[in-house]
Write an enzyme that holds these catalytic residues in place. Sequence first.
Site: not given
Length: 431
Positions: A268, A35, A124, A331, A324
Amino acid sequence: MKISVVGLGFVGTVTGACLCEMGHEVVGVDLDEGKVDLFARGRAPILEPHIDQLVADVWRSGRLRGTSDLKAAVADTDMTFVCVGTLRNADGSQDISAVENVVQSIGEAIARKKAFHSVVIRSTVVPGTTRNHILKLLEHASGGSVGESFGLANNPEFTREGSAVADFRAPSRIVVGEIDAQTGDRLSLIYSGIKSPIVRTSVEVAETVKYADNSWHALKVVFANEIDAISRFVGLDGSHVMDIFCSDRDLNISSAYLKPGFAFGGPCLPKDVGVLNHWCRSNGLEVPLLAHIIAGNEQIIDRAASQILATAHSRIAVLGLAYKAGVCDLRGSPIATLVQRLLKAGRNVRAFDPDVSRGRRLATRHDYTDDALDGLDGLLADDIDELLGWGEMIVVTSHAAQYSSALSKLAPGHAVLDLSTRSGIKGRPGR
Ligand SMILES: NC(=O)c1ccc[n+]([C@@H]2O[C@H](COP(=O)([O-])OP(=O)(O)OC[C@H]3O[C@@H](n4cnc5c(N)ncnc54)[C@H](O)[C@@H]3O)[C@@H](O)[C@H]2O)c1
């Protein structure tokens, strides 16, 4: 600047060639002589669009070299980018032995060098590695200290194979995690030719952002495929469903819901995620990512409960009870669930939420059907100042103006936990 780049794989070759294109002098280093030989002759040691031409062009400028002598490369340059591979051990932990070997040699070379040398970790590594591990190795091997004989930064690589050169030339942002300002300044100067924002931060943030990016990309792929599996099950084209999903740039493809805070709730989300998972299970559809959403949400509530219960405070005042701010609907409120946990653990809890109080007055007994609400009526206080005077610990769930204003008048001595920002408990513990 004179730069050495260690590891002539995808990241090192692209980094080296692009830095050279920006006018810097670059020496590429690798254990693999083949390389190094290719790089030193102006040929790319990797297969990647545009890289052959780029390496050939910059090599003709005379600013690109290759060597297998890392210590000599460190001696000849101002800064070394560490781009060697990091692997995964059989137990899943990171294998950074190549980084460690390289850093040991760099440290030994720094020991023999008079000029300040900057080391930049581009491989990393998991959060904490640069400061807690690499810095110690460098100090030990060089006999010097950071900020004096050498500098250390973490500058993660975000390019993608297949478009790495284009990504390097126009990244969405450049993240410079620095331990010493001199290395941060050098990196900012090096990248000043690129018209992308440079974010200067700590090494830990830089390391973590890299994992956040990759985890997010991986999560998106699995999410899209699980929605596709559901779509196919009912005879739909998952791509069409995801096209419509992606067309929402306000809530779906945006920064909405991507700020850490408290758990989700409401009438929901918990219901719909739960029902969809039940439907998948009943139909034999495996959607492990979707299946773990509720458990992940409950973990957020558990963490907050443990944080509060780890203190000795017995009187807990909660500002905001709905899921919120500005809504009266209790609920699915994760705060109601948290309050129930605290009550069960024997703490005294009272809450102030003017919207919820108004809503409770209007509600009929059929409106609310949530176990978490049992007994909450009696906890609601009418006067925020009286409640704050009563509480030893204040749990704030939103930044509603009334809460912020009352908190600003709070006498010292209260512990305050802000669930909306996840900031730790502030103030003197106990009274
Ligand atoms: N490939 C990508 O697209 C990409 C993108 C972002 C980040 N990363 C990260 O960047 C790092 C490098 O990835 P890569 O894909 O370029 O790796 P790679 O395996 O393609 O290249 C690593 C190079 O390091 C060399 N090397 C190993 N030990 C050495 C030593 N002691 N001295 C000199 N050279 C040595 C190897 O010979 C090899 O050429 C990894 O941590 C990876 O996770 C990769």
